[in-house]
Design an enzyme around this catalytic site. Structure first.
Site, mmCIF file in Angstrom:
data_model
loop_
_atom_site.group_PDB
_atom_site.id
_atom_site.type_symbol
_atom_site.label_atom_id
_atom_site.label_comp_id
_atom_site.label_asym_id
_atom_site.label_seq_id
_atom_site.Cartn_x
_atom_site.Cartn_y
_atom_site.Cartn_z
ATOM 1 N N GLY A 86 -11.039 1.180 18.910
ATOM 2 C CA GLY A 86 -10.769 -0.437 18.945
ATOM 3 C C GLY A 86 -9.695 -0.553 17.768
ATOM 4 C CG ASP A 227 -18.108 -5.027 16.122
ATOM 5 O OD1 ASP A 227 -17.766 -6.199 16.228
ATOM 6 O OD2 ASP A 227 -18.050 -4.156 16.763
ATOM 7 C CD GLN A 361 -15.126 -12.636 17.951
ATOM 8 O OE1 GLN A 361 -15.793 -12.371 17.460
ATOM 9 N NE2 GLN A 361 -15.018 -12.488 19.263
ATOM 10 N NE ARG A 715 18.948 -20.380 0.878
ATOM 11 C CZ ARG A 715 20.283 -19.912 0.730
ATOM 12 N NH1 ARG A 715 20.597 -19.113 -0.267
ATOM 13 N NH2 ARG A 715 21.262 -19.994 1.631
ATOM 14 C CG MET A 722 1.153 -24.626 -1.529
ATOM 15 S SD MET A 722 2.669 -24.352 -0.487
ATOM 16 C CE MET A 722 1.575 -23.905 1.072
ATOM 17 C CD GLN A 723 0.262 -21.220 -5.753
ATOM 18 O OE1 GLN A 723 0.030 -20.079 -6.176
ATOM 19 N NE2 GLN A 723 1.078 -22.201 -6.234
ATOM 20 C CD GLN A 724 -4.985 -26.615 -8.392
ATOM 21 O OE1 GLN A 724 -4.975 -27.770 -8.160
ATOM 22 N NE2 GLN A 724 -4.887 -26.154 -9.579
#
Length: 838
Positions: A86, A227, A361, A715, A722-724
């Protein structure tokens, strides 16, 4: 590597230069040189006591002389990599690392497409891999080289064909990424190798010279399974990503369940293993969980209905029940979502819904944890193959705590089979224990928090909790488990708002079981947090500790929490009220708290950075010839930049701990110029926010823009706060929950030790500690002892385990750097964990 320019012949003959050259050559021979002279001078020294070094994937595990050149270890050898069984998110990261490190060592690396079927069929299924062929694989789910169930390989004839294909290509090293079935097949293949060669020789399909050149086959496995059902490892590749998918869905379902006062029953994967179900229940605060290893006691139906009713009676508007697909009762009868729905609807009349998550999943982008795990495993797998001898047993590279280990493959397979036997024989406690410490701890933690009957007998102990420093995801989960664990011990729990400032101004109130309901999945800090330290108002703090009769303190936060706790310990001589047990629980995105390898919140921030870098790299796919400079948080600590660099496939990461100068910047530009000549026409550079006061993000952006003119454009992105933010990751929820419980249990024991003549008095060094992850376990370390191991000016520990991962980041970005090949990691045995089990 940077070399000085070549001056005149007369100067070359000068004695000082000859002395300098001799010194340089000696240090080069010792493996001290790296990308540049400045890096060579500032490279951290090896410390065998440092976490992650003994079996870390960055510190090499070779019993070879120090002069071994790692770039020549694989010369003349061939490695094949395949994925089988899998699929799991992170397999591509493992393939990428295996290919690139294999090429780095001088070996020839092959892809085996379609798993064992491709190995049997041969032909175009076995193709040479190149550096560029694994580009842009990190962020892809599944497996790019394919996987297939193969019946042919189960037969002797099929394995003979596979052996012939390998011998013809000179491949004697096989790296298998898959589950226990795939790895068992690989071990059988290796065991039969001599017999298969004899069959091929007799049939005239290979020559005696070819057979002699391929006299033995080396096998190394990496476990890829969502799993987490392979015994011997704490986490398999893909498990963390699967938990991300599950928790995203649970969080989404929670909002609709609250709106309509519904009961939701969710089925997660795990036909034979309940890891996903157990951790999901722990991470979302589920009311009940069904797992195969521990079926519920007879009469569970009444118990379940009573639990759900009690939760509603406490004001909860929803109920969450998690079911592993292999759940069963004590008689072996399956427990399904439909069974439970019918029970709840009929007996309680609750509005009930079921959701079966299925293959969602397995899908999606791998998490940062899985990418780093897979990359580290890939490096170790290559090294294990190149070190192997005919006598070396097939091994599987694994993770134990924060350390990398090698385990005998068949021992792990045997213990995994023993779990199934124990379950079949009804020895469920043994089954849980055989799953390993990580599984057992998760199960015991869930059972403790699910026990909602608060004892009537009280301890008359008051424990206060406060958050200190910048907010981070996971703080609320830590507060929730601390409060509930304290209440279960009979203590009175007090919430302190606004950090030490609130402790000084009396912003303290009792908090009960329902007061922290639903906090596990909330980001930020519900208690409120500030950076102020206690030294400015120690008088007021001591008065309020006496006024509110506080007997112990749990400080959850970052470096300020550590520094504040230390200040309170130092003030004990003046203020007797501060002689109470104190525990600091590290929680900060920077991961810079001394005494712990990991901090709550760092994993969530790392995932945010990685996801953003994925999108940034994707934006360059259309324009091409573009380089992005991305600034991360972390203060002077380069953890986020380094680990995000590994997870996102960055070309370089500038950090404070590894000094760099203008020559290094020039080298990096030249590296990117060369990269633009290949098929990979994009670049990503990470910079820790305080890596250098002068070489700022703007400076680096301007330098790259100028030097890259006509070749690439630039760039820049400053990710900022935003990381916090965001909801905590499954790792942070789980980690925070365990840390909170561990802190309370330690305080409970410490309070008993410190009780003298009717009062609490604690002034010994071990009564004020940091609770942290060190190597393989959670440990308590006195604040006073950690003081000497701390760089207070830059707010970082003096020794940081993750610095040993820096060479991997550079190697995977195609820099010519050295790995330490002087250390030897012995294969660890897992059968000993069965001691005492019938």
């Amino acid at each position: 590597m940077w070399y000085p320019g070549v001056p005149s012949a007369a100067w070359l003959l000068s004695v000082p230069l000859l002395a300098w050259l001799l010194l340089w050559l000696r240090k080069k021979r010792q493996g001290c040189n790296d990308l540049s002279t400045s890096e060579w001078e500032n490279k951290p020294t090896s410390n065998s006591d440092e976490p992650g070094v003994t079996a870390g994937f960055c510190s090499r595990t070779m019993a070879q002389p120090p002069s071994t050149d790692p770039t020549k270890m694989g010369a003349g050898r061939s490695i094949a990599v395949l994925t089988s069984g899998g699929d799991a998110q992170g397999m591509n990261a493992a393939v990428r690392a295996t290919v690139r490190v294999g090429i780095y060592t001088g070996a020839k690396v092959y892809f085996v497409h379609e798993g064992y079927q491709g190995l049997v069929d041969g032909g175009d299924n076995i193709r040479p891999a190149t550096w560029e062929s694994v580009s842009m694989m990190l962020q892809l789910g599944g497996t790019v080289i394919g996987s297939a169930r193969c019946q042919d390989f189960r037969t002797k004839e099929g394995r003979t064909k596979a052996a012939c294909n390998l011998v013809k290509l000179g491949i004697t090293n096989l790296c298998v990424i898959g589950g226990d079935g795939s790895l068992t097949g690989a071990d059988q293949f290796r065991t039969e190798w001599s017999e298969l060669l004899a069959i091929l020789l007799k049939a005239g399909k290979v020559t005696s010279a070819e057979a002699k050149a391929s006299s033995h086959l080396n096998i190394v496995g990496m476990v890829g399974s969502i799993d987490n059902d392979f015994c011997g490892t704490d986490m398999t590749i893909g498990t963390d990503s699967a938990l991300h998918r599950i928790i995203e869905i649970v969080d989404a379902i929670t909002t609709t369940a609250q709106s309509h006062q519904r009961t939701f029953i969710l089925e997660v994967m795990g036909r034979h293993c309940g890891y996903l179900a157990c951790v999901t229940a722990l991470a979302c605060g589920a009311d009940w969980v069904f797992i195969p290893e521990m079926p519920p006691e007879d009469g569970w139906e009444e118990h379940l209905c009573r639990r759900l009713t009690e939760q509603r009676g406490r004001g909860s508007r929803l109920n969450i029940i998690i079911v592993a697909e292999g759940a069963m009762d004590r008689s072996g009868k399956a427990i399904t979502c439909d069974n439970i729905k019918k029970l709840v609807s009929t007996k309680l009349g609750f509005d009930t819904r079921t959701t079966i998550l299925g293959h969602v999943q397995r899908g999606g982008t791998p998490s940062a944890f899985d990418r780093i795990l897979a990359s580290r495993m890939g490096v170790e797998a290559v090294m294990a193959l190149l070190e192997a001898t005919p006598e070396t047993p097939a091994c599987v590279v694994s993770l134990s705590g924060n350390m990398a280990v090698r385990l005998p493959l068949m021992e792990c397979v045997q213990v995994t089979k023993d779990v199934t036997i124990a379950m079949a024989e009804g020895r469920f406690d043994d089954a849980v224990m055989l799953r390993g410490k990580s599984f057992e701890n998760n199960w015991n933690t869930y059972k403790m928090l699910a026990h909602v009957h608060i004892p009537e007998k009280k301890s008359n102990i008051n424990i206060a909790i406060l958050n200190v420093g910048a907010p981070c995801a996971g703080m609320n989960a830590a507060v929730r488990s601390t409060v509930r664990a304290g209440l279960l011990q009979g203590h009175r729990m007090l919430a302190v708002h606004d950090s030490f400032d609130g402790l000084a101004h009396g912003l303290i109130e009792p908090i009960d079981w329902s007061g922290v309901a639903g906090w596990t999945g909330k980001g930020g800090s519900n208690l409120g947090t500030k950076r102020a330290l206690p030294q400015d108002f120690m008088d007021e703090i001591s008065l309020n500790i006496a006024k509110f009769n506080i007997h112990a303190l749990v400080i959850i936060g970052g470096f300020e929490a550590f520094a504040g706790g230390l200040q309170m310990v130092q003030a004990r001589e003046k203020f007797e009220e501060l002689c109470i047990p104190i525990v600091v629980v590290p929680a900060t995105v920077s991961n810079n708290v001394p005494g712990s390898d990991f901090s709550i919140g760092a994993d969530t921030a790392l995932n945010t950075i990685t996801m953003t870098c994925d999108r940034i790299k994707q934006s360059a796919a259309g324009t091409k010839r573009r380089v992005f400079i991305v600034e991360t948080m972390g203060g002077h600590c380069g953890y986020l930049a380094t680990m995000a660099g590994l997870a996102s496939g960055a070309d370089f990461a500038y950090i404070y701990e590894e000094k760099f100068n203008i020559h290094d910047l020039e080298l990096n530009v030249e590296h990117l110029v060369e990269k633009m000549k290949t098929t990979v026409k994009r670049g990503l550079i990470l910079r820790n926010e305080k890596s250098n006061a002068n070489y700022t993000t703007d400076f680096i952006f301007n330098l790259y823009s100028e030097e890259g003119k006509g070749v690439f454009d630039c760039r820049k992105n400053v990710l900022g706060h935003m990381q916090q933010g965001g909801t905590p990751s499954p790792f942070d929820r789980n980690f925070a929950t365990k840390m909170g419980i561990k802190a309370v249990l330690w305080l409970t024991d410490k309070l008993k030790d410190c009780y003298r003549h009717g009062r609490i008095f604690a002034n010994s060094p071990d009564s004020a500690c940091v609770l942290g992850m060190k190597k393989r376990s959670l440990v308590f370390q006195p604040l006073s002892e950690l003081k000497d191991l701390t760089d207070f000016e830059h707010r970082i520990p003096k020794i940081q385990w993750w610095l040993k991962l820096r060479p991997i980041l550079k190697i995977l970005a195609k820099y010519k750097t050295d790995l330490d090949t002087t250390e030897k990691a012995e294969i660890e045995h897992v059968i000993k964990t069965r001691a005492g089990v019938p």
